[in-house]
Design an enzyme around this catalytic site. Structure first.
Site, PDB file in Angstrom:
ATOM      1  N   LYS A 136       0.835  -1.216   0.000  1.00  0.00           N
ATOM      2  CA  LYS A 136       0.000   0.000   0.000  1.00  0.00           C
ATOM      3  C   LYS A 136       0.861   1.253   0.000  1.00  0.00           C
ATOM      4  O   LYS A 136       0.460   2.269  -0.566  1.00  0.00           O
ATOM      5  CB  LYS A 136      -0.938   0.027   1.214  1.00  0.00           C
ATOM      6  CG  LYS A 136      -1.936  -1.121   1.249  1.00  0.00           C
ATOM      7  CD  LYS A 136      -3.259  -0.781   0.590  1.00  0.00           C
ATOM      8  CE  LYS A 136      -4.088  -2.031   0.469  1.00  0.00           C
ATOM      9  NZ  LYS A 136      -5.170  -2.010  -0.449  1.00  0.00           N
ATOM     10  N   LYS A 218      -3.761  -9.906  -7.081  1.00  0.00           N
ATOM     11  CA  LYS A 218      -5.049 -10.255  -6.495  1.00  0.00           C
ATOM     12  C   LYS A 218      -6.166  -9.383  -7.080  1.00  0.00           C
ATOM     13  O   LYS A 218      -5.944  -8.198  -7.332  1.00  0.00           O
ATOM     14  CB  LYS A 218      -4.946  -9.990  -4.985  1.00  0.00           C
ATOM     15  CG  LYS A 218      -6.024 -10.609  -4.161  1.00  0.00           C
ATOM     16  CD  LYS A 218      -5.867 -10.248  -2.705  1.00  0.00           C
ATOM     17  CE  LYS A 218      -6.410  -8.866  -2.411  1.00  0.00           C
ATOM     18  NZ  LYS A 218      -6.803  -8.652  -1.015  1.00  0.00           N
ATOM     19  N   LYS A 221     -10.585  -4.691  -4.627  1.00  0.00           N
ATOM     20  CA  LYS A 221     -11.717  -3.787  -4.791  1.00  0.00           C
ATOM     21  C   LYS A 221     -11.304  -2.326  -4.854  1.00  0.00           C
ATOM     22  O   LYS A 221     -12.088  -1.498  -5.279  1.00  0.00           O
ATOM     23  CB  LYS A 221     -12.752  -4.015  -3.693  1.00  0.00           C
ATOM     24  CG  LYS A 221     -12.289  -3.702  -2.299  1.00  0.00           C
ATOM     25  CD  LYS A 221     -13.427  -3.911  -1.335  1.00  0.00           C
ATOM     26  CE  LYS A 221     -12.918  -4.433  -0.014  1.00  0.00           C
ATOM     27  NZ  LYS A 221     -11.841  -3.621   0.572  1.00  0.00           N
TER      28      LYS A 221
END
Ligand code: ATP
Ligand code: LTN
Length: 358
Positions: A136, A218, A221
């Site tokens: 992140k 992955k 969302k």
């Protein structure tokens, strides 16, 4: 007559007591998803579907991790909408609010309160090693904030407040659950048995659904590209279009549909999705598509996904129109969750030496 009524009441009370005893013996399960983007097929197959199947055997707590969502910049109106939409989708995916405690994380302030205490029992080196933090930070280089770094301590608080036996998560979250166990051991080592040590609970099929256009990443969302991920609210024609474009490989033989994660990651991912939606084994899928090319296979996977998501999309859309129902649901859920959370927090505050409020 009076005596008869009294006896009836005693029998009813005894029955209720034994149901309570059974409930007490049930193992506790807890998990959360942050409303940082619209829920995807990955969230459903990797998480919520497995949760819904556990309601009878476990005492289950599931929440919208809205405080966690703040670690990356959110548009306030979108965050509010997505949090309620996620609740509607939990229910539409089969999480019965009568059998599961569903709540919004920020409605139970004990999460933030225990989160602070546990930050003081989490080491800088441990937090620096977290893969999610590294990922992140790379993606949000202009906003590497303290919350993003301390995220696993808040997650440990989310978990330990409810003394769960199991934490069902996709395999990307295993590292955080392991850190939670370390934090709990460390705390218990100093203060005695305060926290139960939870186990991660990783599903075998669906543990990691990958992006349709980039099977090395992955399906996520909060990834804003869009075409590589399927959202729960996507329309059938969009789902079919995305599967048509899904990345496979240049294999053309009669057995091109076969499970080989390493050398055929795109096909393996599609097989995993198909297996999760239809309940078929990889062997059965290979047999089904012997002699077929990728075009047929991708269309079949797309159709299986459309049929899996259709009832979820329709039910979630219906529930979203009933704001009163959703508000009532999260109020009741938060009340139930708070009751347990308060007990744990009180114990922790006392152990570490905070003066109880008079
Ligand atoms: P974000 O992109 O905002 O970081 P995410 O899409 O990765 O979020 P999370 O909120 O991190 O989703 O995940 C919620 C739960 O769903 C976790 O248990 C996670 O492991 C699981 N999950 C999410 N995406 C997938 C996926 N593609 N495959 C399997 N499980 C998944
Ligand atoms: N970190 C998780 C979401 C999450 C969670 C939790 C999962 C927050 N608190 C507690 C399980 C238990 C994620 O990013 N998927």
């Amino acid at each position: 007559m009076l005596l008869y009524q009294l006896e009836k009441r005693i029998v009813a009370a005894k029955a209720a007591e034994s149901v309570n005893e059974m409930d007490e013996k049930k193992k506790v399960m807890l998990s959360g998803i942050k409303p940082s983007g619209d829920l995807t097929l990955g969230s459903y197959l990797g998480a919520i579907k497995n949760w819904a199947e556990r309601a009878e055997t476990f005492d289950c707590y599931y929440f919208m991790a809205d405080l966690h969502a703040l670690t990356t910049r959110q548009n306030p109106a979108d965050l509010r909408r997505r949090t309620l939409e996620q609740l509607a989708q939990y229910v539409a995916c089969g999480l019965d609010p009568e059998k599961n405690t569903l709540f919004i994380q920020s409605h139970v302030p004990e999460h933030a309160q225990l989160g602070w205490v546990l930050q003081c029992y989490t080491m800088f080196g441990e937090l620096s090693r977290m893969t999610q933090f590294k990922d992140k930070s790379a993606k949000n280089a202009d906003n590497i904030n303290g919350g993003l770094f301390a995220y696993p301590s808040l997650m440990a608080a989310d978990i330990l407040l409810y003394q769960p036996d199991y934490v069902p998560v996709g395999d990307d979250q295993k590292q955080h659950v392991e850190l939670t166990r370390d934090i709990a051991h460390r705390f218990n080592g100093v203060y005695g048995d305060v926290f139960k040590i939870p186990e991660p609970y990783i599903p075998k099929v669906g543990a990691r659904i990958m992006d349709l256009l980039d099977p090395a990443s992955k399906m996520s969302k909060s990834d804003d590209i869009g075409n590589g991920r399927i959202c729960l609210m996507d329309q059938p024609q969009d789902i079919m279009r995305k599967f048509k474009r899904a990345v496979t490989d240049s294999d053309t033989g009669d057995h091109c549909v076969r499970y080989d994660r390493e050398n055929k990651p795109g096909v393996a991912n599609l097989m995993q999705i198909y297996a999760s939606c239809t309940g078929r084994s990889f062997d059965a899928i290979e047999a089904e598509f012997t002699g077929h090319g990728y075009g047929d296979f991708k269309a079949a996977v797309g159709e299986a996904v459309v049929e899996t998501l259709r009832p979820i999309r329709e039910e979630a859309a219906r529930l979203m129109k009933d704001k009163g129902y959703l508000e009532n649901l999260c109020r009741t859920g938060a009340e139930k969750a708070s009751y347990i959370a308060m007990k744990t927090l009180r114990k922790v505050y006392k152990k570490v030496g905070l003066v109880p409020k008079a």
